[in-house]
Design an enzyme around this catalytic site. Sequence first.
Site, PDB file in Angstrom:
ATOM      1  N   ASP A  68      -2.788   4.762  -2.427  1.00 58.84           N
ATOM      2  CA  ASP A  68      -3.740   5.472  -1.588  1.00 58.84           C
ATOM      3  C   ASP A  68      -4.134   6.810  -2.228  1.00 58.84           C
ATOM      4  OD1 ASP A  68      -4.837   5.314   1.255  1.00 58.84           O
ATOM      5  OD2 ASP A  68      -3.916   7.303   1.306  1.00 58.84           O
ATOM      6  N   HIS A  96     -11.034  -1.804   4.428  1.00 53.78           N
ATOM      7  CA  HIS A  96     -10.833  -1.306   5.791  1.00 53.78           C
ATOM      8  C   HIS A  96     -11.514   0.039   6.053  1.00 53.78           C
ATOM      9  CE1 HIS A  96      -8.040   0.826   3.308  1.00 53.78           C
ATOM     10  NE2 HIS A  96      -7.739   1.635   4.306  1.00 53.78           N
ATOM     11  N   ASP A  97     -12.092   0.654   5.037  1.00 57.72           N
ATOM     12  CA  ASP A  97     -12.772   1.940   5.209  1.00 57.72           C
ATOM     13  C   ASP A  97     -14.293   1.811   5.143  1.00 57.72           C
ATOM     14  OD1 ASP A  97     -10.325   3.338   5.282  1.00 57.72           O
ATOM     15  OD2 ASP A  97     -10.288   3.555   3.092  1.00 57.72           O
ATOM     16  N   GLU A 145      -6.406   3.912  -5.677  1.00 62.07           N
ATOM     17  CA  GLU A 145      -7.619   4.305  -4.966  1.00 62.07           C
ATOM     18  C   GLU A 145      -8.009   5.688  -5.473  1.00 62.07           C
ATOM     19  OE1 GLU A 145      -9.433   4.969  -0.501  1.00 62.07           O
ATOM     20  OE2 GLU A 145      -7.474   5.749  -1.035  1.00 62.07           O
ATOM     21  N   ASP A 198       0.864  -1.171   0.000  1.00 59.35           N
ATOM     22  CA  ASP A 198       0.000   0.000   0.000  1.00 59.35           C
ATOM     23  C   ASP A 198       0.905   1.227   0.000  1.00 59.35           C
ATOM     24  OD1 ASP A 198      -2.147   1.766   0.450  1.00 59.35           O
ATOM     25  OD2 ASP A 198      -3.178   0.285   1.688  1.00 59.35           O
TER      26      ASP A 198
HETATM   27  C1  GLC Z   1      -7.389   6.129   2.040  1.00 58.33           C
HETATM   28  C2  GLC Z   1      -7.258   4.979   2.994  1.00 58.33           C
HETATM   29  C3  GLC Z   1      -7.781   5.396   4.329  1.00 58.33           C
HETATM   30  C4  GLC Z   1      -6.949   6.555   4.813  1.00 58.33           C
HETATM   31  C5  GLC Z   1      -6.910   7.686   3.801  1.00 58.33           C
HETATM   32  C6  GLC Z   1      -5.816   8.662   4.112  1.00 58.33           C
HETATM   33  O1  GLC Z   1      -8.703   6.461   1.812  1.00 58.33           O
HETATM   34  O2  GLC Z   1      -7.914   3.849   2.492  1.00 58.33           O
HETATM   35  O3  GLC Z   1      -7.776   4.356   5.261  1.00 58.33           O
HETATM   36  O4  GLC Z   1      -7.452   7.040   6.023  1.00 58.33           O
HETATM   37  O5  GLC Z   1      -6.662   7.227   2.500  1.00 58.33           O
HETATM   38  O6  GLC Z   1      -4.572   8.077   3.890  1.00 58.33           O
END
Ligand code: GLC
Length: 553
Positions: free
Chosen positions: A199, A329-330, A253, A98
């Site tokens: 990310d 995880h979110d 993402e 990640d």
């Molecule tokens: C992404 C991650 C999340 C994190 C955010 C800031 O959305 O999946 O868990 O809090 O980025 O890094």
Amino acid sequence: MNQDWWKNAVVYQIYPRSFADANGDGIGDLKGITGKMEYLSKLGIDVIWLSPVYQSPNADNGYDISDYQAIMTEFGTMDDFDEMLAKAHSYGIKIMMDIVVNHTSDEHKWFLESRKSKDNPYRDYYIWRDPKDGKTPNRWESCFSGPAWDYDEATGQYYLHLFAKKQPDLNWDNEKVRNEVYKMMTWWCEKGVDGFRFDVISLISKDPALPDGEEYGNGYTGNNCANGPHVHEYLKEMNQRVLSKYPLITVGECPGVDAEQALLYSGKDSHELNMIFEFEHVSGSRHHQNKYGKWDSEPMTMPELREVMTKWQLQLADNGWNSLFLDNHDQPRCVSRFGNDSEEYRVLSAKMLATCLHMQKGTPYIYQGEELGMTNAGFTSMEQYRDVETLNAYPELKDGVGEEKALEYFRRISRDNARTPMQWDASKNAGFTSGQPWIEVNPNYKTINAQAALEDPDSVFYYYQKLIKLRHEYPIIVDGVYELLAANHPFIFAYTRTLGNQKLYVLCNFLDDYVDIPDDISPCLEGEVLISNYTENTKRELKPYEAVVWLTN
Ligand code: GLC
Ligand code: CA
């Protein structure tokens, strides 16, 4: 190796903090993961997406990195990492790192330098601005509540943080920053990792004018950072400098990216990423005006979910590739969100959702515990929550809607729903730790756990195992053309996949009751049932939460 190997792959996401604790300090760790490789191999997955394991003060559980080339003390050492990587590879499992490079931790040495003085060589690694009329440079709200700017006394300027205060945004317009990132990624590639999940990568390029976004009604505006002016230039550069040199799996993402823009990031000739994570299908209902962002969103109905998923299936059909996910995880747990987590229907609806997702075209992602049908946390008090997003949102929600309502929102949508410890067995703390877990274990672990699942041939686990196996064996699941059926049906999500003379009919009932199969579909159901969550299927009706896949020739 086949360049497009990731098209046949199934990915399993590990959130290390909550996966398995080997040393009893209550926090999952790398040795814990190494110890579970056999379990993962049994499930049959191809790739592990490892949420961040780098050195971090954990303001956001590792998504705030203070050293990209060291392992978080709580998770172990670089030797432990190497051992985990070797173990994974010995099982034929790949590791996807990640990469969090929209921001660093404020404890990263670059930021420690940057904040020292305006002429520090690292000053321009971050985004600093003078106050405007004695206030923040613009009105952007942080994704984790409050202003996206923090004032630094030492130099009298504000720095930008789209997330928590301890997550200052990097300045991607600075070539030195980009070079550092590519160097670091190359280092990991040389170590032998097999891919990257990026990310919030859609946010890295900021419009230098930093224009205010849409008004939120609480004094703030959204930010306009998604799809910024140079994002594609930077991703192409990253691809050329690093990604294209290794046979990697890459996924970005991408909040704020729609299905058309997705092709710019991941189209066949874009030379950027293999695929992206989009968020349209896990946002709330469009028929609801939210006042508090995600918190007071209304759950999406099945027809809305189907409409969004179908749009992405069609848009990326030829020149692109989807990532398929319901959980991460979110997000809250999918069985609690889109299925039914009651005792009666949990297993059936978890399998139904899995069928609906895994039979689509794209690369499926399974989040730890999803293969057990793990449910939302069910927390009833603020003391039980750990997540920075949830904790930061609480004061405003408490003032606005009251404590009860705020807790209700959190029970439905807080990220901690996905972060309770992995449920391994029925022993104390679900076998996750011999110590005190950093976040409470879901009390339902006595019945919902891996050991029980492995002993039960009808478990959600074996259903996922079968879905993965089918994907590996049937090219139609990988390559078949998607077509929606019964587009307006209120409860049945049905589609076909077609490859040559073969056709798959995928029928999923989202209702806790019997539903007739539409007249134009039932006569088509011939051949064999490839997979179903019931042992008997009729061609006339679907039982509660029934999922069935017919293979016709
Ligand atoms: C992404 C991650 C999340 C994190 C955010 C800031 O959305 O999946 O868990 O809090 O980025 O890094
Ligand atoms: Ca530990």
